[in-house]
Enzyme design. Structure first.
Site, short mmCIF file in Angstrom:
data_model
loop_
_atom_site.label_atom_id
_atom_site.label_comp_id
_atom_site.label_asym_id
_atom_site.label_seq_id
_atom_site.Cartn_x
_atom_site.Cartn_y
_atom_site.Cartn_z
N ASP A 123 -6.29 3.84 18.50
CA ASP A 123 -6.71 3.85 19.90
C ASP A 123 -8.15 3.35 19.95
O ASP A 123 -8.92 3.57 19.01
CB ASP A 123 -6.64 5.26 20.48
CG ASP A 123 -5.22 5.74 20.72
OD1 ASP A 123 -4.32 4.89 20.87
OD2 ASP A 123 -5.01 6.97 20.77
N ASP A 139 -0.20 1.95 25.01
CA ASP A 139 -0.23 3.06 25.98
C ASP A 139 -0.28 2.53 27.41
O ASP A 139 0.33 3.11 28.31
CB ASP A 139 -1.43 3.97 25.71
CG ASP A 139 -1.40 4.63 24.35
OD1 ASP A 139 -0.30 4.80 23.79
OD2 ASP A 139 -2.48 4.97 23.84
#
Length: 176
Positions: A123, A139
């Site tokens: 991330d 995401d």
């Protein structure tokens, strides 16, 4: 004729899926190369930054170190998505369903690749302004597409637009 058109649409779905997963994996590769072990990189001061994180859980850090669970759930979701994509009629009004489901699948596959390859998900996008959990491109695919899909199911499509998912109605149509 119908089979040919269905195969063409499924091929386009697969090509779009490959593109989405490639973009996700490329952005994660760049994040690892440029951001790992580095301080956060400000894009818009106080609003948006790139900040490397190895996420071993789900959204908001839930269910840390549950790799088997996440892999299992992703595979189930991908099977359901594949089933629905194959069953969706060729009518133009269902084109958005194809796009949204392929985007959800692309996000799921992007994060699944990370979990299988690295045991965590890379991330790197952080919205500082609202202190939103750090996320990635996969995401974004899943979140955006799921929201739009829910809106379409609730407000755009009618109940009978999903006849193709009902076993009872299909049997009834075959008997006619």
């Amino acid at each position: 004729m119908m089979n040919k058109k269905k195969n063409k649409i499924l091929l386009l779905d697969i090509l779009f899926l490959v593109l989405l997963v490639s973009v996700d994996q490329y952005t994660k590769y760049i994040a690892v190369q440029k951001l790992k072990n580095q301080p956060a990189f400000n894009i818009i001061n106080g609003v948006l930054e790139f900040n490397y994180l190895e996420n071993r859980g789900a959204a908001f850090g839930m269910l840390q170190n549950q790799k088997f669970f996440f892999v299992f759930v992703a595979i189930i979701f991908l099977c359901v998505i594949a089933y629905v994509i194959v069953k969706v009629p060729l009518q133009k009004k269902y084109n958005r369903i194809h796009i949204l489901l392929v985007m959800i699948a692309g996000g799921a596959i992007g994060n699944l690749i990370d979990r299988l390859r690295l045991d965590y998900v890379v991330d790197f996008i952080y919205i500082v302004l609202i202190n939103f959990p750090i996320f990635n491109v996969a995401d974004m695919y899943v979140t955006f597409s799921t929201i739009v899909l829910i809106i379409h199911v609730l407000f755009v499509y009618k109940e009978n637009d999903f006849y193709f998912l009902s076993f009872k109605q299909r049997k009834f149509r075959e008997l006619k």
